[in-house]
Structure formats: C-alpha cells, structure tokens
Design a protein around this motif. Sequence first.
Motif, PDB file in Angstrom:
ATOM      1  N   PHE A   1       0.833  -1.200   0.000  1.00  0.00           N
ATOM      2  CA  PHE A   1       0.000   0.000   0.000  1.00  0.00           C
ATOM      3  C   PHE A   1       0.870   1.253   0.000  1.00  0.00           C
ATOM      4  CE2 PHE A   1      -2.718  -3.302   1.570  1.00  0.00           C
ATOM      5  CZ  PHE A   1      -3.932  -3.020   0.977  1.00  0.00           C
ATOM      6  N   TYR A   2       0.444   2.217  -0.779  1.00  0.00           N
ATOM      7  CA  TYR A   2       1.116   3.503  -0.908  1.00  0.00           C
ATOM      8  C   TYR A   2       1.107   4.226   0.437  1.00  0.00           C
ATOM      9  CZ  TYR A   2       1.909   8.202  -2.920  1.00  0.00           C
ATOM     10  OH  TYR A   2       2.382   9.448  -3.234  1.00  0.00           O
ATOM     11  N   CYS A   3       2.187   4.902   0.748  1.00  0.00           N
ATOM     12  CA  CYS A   3       2.311   5.596   2.028  1.00  0.00           C
ATOM     13  C   CYS A   3       1.265   6.697   2.207  1.00  0.00           C
ATOM     14  CB  CYS A   3       3.713   6.156   2.198  1.00  0.00           C
ATOM     15  SG  CYS A   3       4.207   7.342   0.915  1.00  0.00           S
ATOM     16  N   ASP A   4       0.870   7.346   1.115  1.00  0.00           N
ATOM     17  CA  ASP A   4      -0.155   8.394   1.153  1.00  0.00           C
ATOM     18  C   ASP A   4      -1.420   7.894   0.454  1.00  0.00           C
ATOM     19  OD1 ASP A   4       1.467  10.288   2.447  1.00  0.00           O
ATOM     20  OD2 ASP A   4       2.381  10.888   0.556  1.00  0.00           O
ATOM     21  N   LEU A   5      -1.909   6.762   0.899  1.00  0.00           N
ATOM     22  CA  LEU A   5      -3.036   6.089   0.269  1.00  0.00           C
ATOM     23  C   LEU A   5      -4.231   7.026   0.100  1.00  0.00           C
ATOM     24  CD1 LEU A   5      -3.864   3.155  -0.626  1.00  0.00           C
ATOM     25  CD2 LEU A   5      -4.935   2.953   1.617  1.00  0.00           C
ATOM     26  N   TYR A   6      -4.751   7.064  -1.109  1.00  0.00           N
ATOM     27  CA  TYR A   6      -5.964   7.840  -1.400  1.00  0.00           C
ATOM     28  C   TYR A   6      -7.155   6.973  -1.020  1.00  0.00           C
ATOM     29  CZ  TYR A   6      -2.946  10.874  -4.177  1.00  0.00           C
ATOM     30  OH  TYR A   6      -1.958  11.726  -4.601  1.00  0.00           O
TER      31      TYR A   6
ATOM     32  N   LYS B   1     -10.529   2.802   7.013  1.00  0.00           N
ATOM     33  CA  LYS B   1      -9.388   2.509   6.151  1.00  0.00           C
ATOM     34  C   LYS B   1      -8.591   1.287   6.615  1.00  0.00           C
ATOM     35  CE  LYS B   1      -5.105   4.624   5.866  1.00  0.00           C
ATOM     36  NZ  LYS B   1      -4.234   5.777   5.771  1.00  0.00           N
ATOM     37  N   GLU B   2      -8.221   1.249   7.865  1.00  0.00           N
ATOM     38  CA  GLU B   2      -7.395   0.148   8.369  1.00  0.00           C
ATOM     39  C   GLU B   2      -8.125  -1.190   8.293  1.00  0.00           C
ATOM     40  OE1 GLU B   2      -4.189   0.378   8.943  1.00  0.00           O
ATOM     41  OE2 GLU B   2      -4.319   2.509   8.475  1.00  0.00           O
ATOM     42  N   ARG B   3      -9.411  -1.187   8.562  1.00  0.00           N
ATOM     43  CA  ARG B   3     -10.207  -2.412   8.492  1.00  0.00           C
ATOM     44  C   ARG B   3     -10.293  -2.909   7.046  1.00  0.00           C
ATOM     45  NH1 ARG B   3     -16.023  -1.695  10.303  1.00  0.00           N
ATOM     46  NH2 ARG B   3     -14.921  -0.164  11.534  1.00  0.00           N
TER      47      ARG B   3
ATOM     48  N   LYS C   1      -8.739  -6.447   5.473  1.00  0.00           N
ATOM     49  CA  LYS C   1      -9.532  -7.402   4.703  1.00  0.00           C
ATOM     50  C   LYS C   1      -8.942  -7.629   3.317  1.00  0.00           C
ATOM     51  CE  LYS C   1     -13.952  -6.718   7.014  1.00  0.00           C
ATOM     52  NZ  LYS C   1     -15.351  -6.254   6.857  1.00  0.00           N
ATOM     53  N   LEU C   2      -8.387  -6.587   2.708  1.00  0.00           N
ATOM     54  CA  LEU C   2      -7.732  -6.758   1.411  1.00  0.00           C
ATOM     55  C   LEU C   2      -6.519  -7.677   1.540  1.00  0.00           C
ATOM     56  CD1 LEU C   2      -7.910  -3.138  -0.070  1.00  0.00           C
ATOM     57  CD2 LEU C   2      -9.076  -5.178  -0.958  1.00  0.00           C
TER      58      LEU C   2
END
Length: 114
Positions: free
Chosen positions: A5-10, A19-21, A25-26
């Motif tokens: 995952f990108y550090c500055d996730l859109y 987001k974290e949940r 799951k992903l």
Amino acid sequence: MRIKFYCDLYVSECWREKKERIIKKLRQNRLQPQVYVITLSQGSQNHLEFFSSLLLKQHVIRNAGLFVVGIADGYDEALSITAAIADHVYKETADADIRRFILSRQEEYEKAGR
C-alpha cells in the motif's frame, strides 16, 4: 498475493475511518464487493488502473504483486479518485508522470524508515 500500500493512500471520503479495516480485509483477500482498488498499472503503457476487489480472487491477480495507491467506494468513486490523483500529481510537478511521482514518494517514505 503480494500486496503493498502507498504511504499516502488515497481513500474515499466515506471510508477514512474504516481505512485500516478495509486494508486488513484486502490483505486477507476477503470479499468486499463495494471496494475498488486503484493500483499502479502492471504494464508500462498506463500509470494507473482500477478494478473491483472481487477480482483479487481470480487466479491471474492472486499471483501478481499489486501496489495499491487508492481504495474507493465503487466504480464512480474510483473514477473520481483516479482523476484527483492525476490532478494532484500535475499540480505538484507540472508533469503527468503519475508512476514516477508515486514511486518517488514511496521511496522517500521508506528511506525515512516510517
């Protein structure tokens, strides 16, 4: 599946608190029909691509490494976020090389040890 995952996730506005949940799951490859992932394109011709997270269950994608730069609430939101990413990169760099911008930011983040 290798997923990064990108550090500055859109992230879609409505999912900021979840987001974290969603990321968890992903990583576990659990079904999330409404979730669309925006990734760096596997080919060099394009910069970004997006698709339903349901496709992560398919054999072809399961064996690929993905670099996720955004997660969206459905197709329309994925379109909107993709446009926002392109706009953000252009405003920051006066260039349209999204891939280079994202990979550069990620490299800086990782060098800083975050």
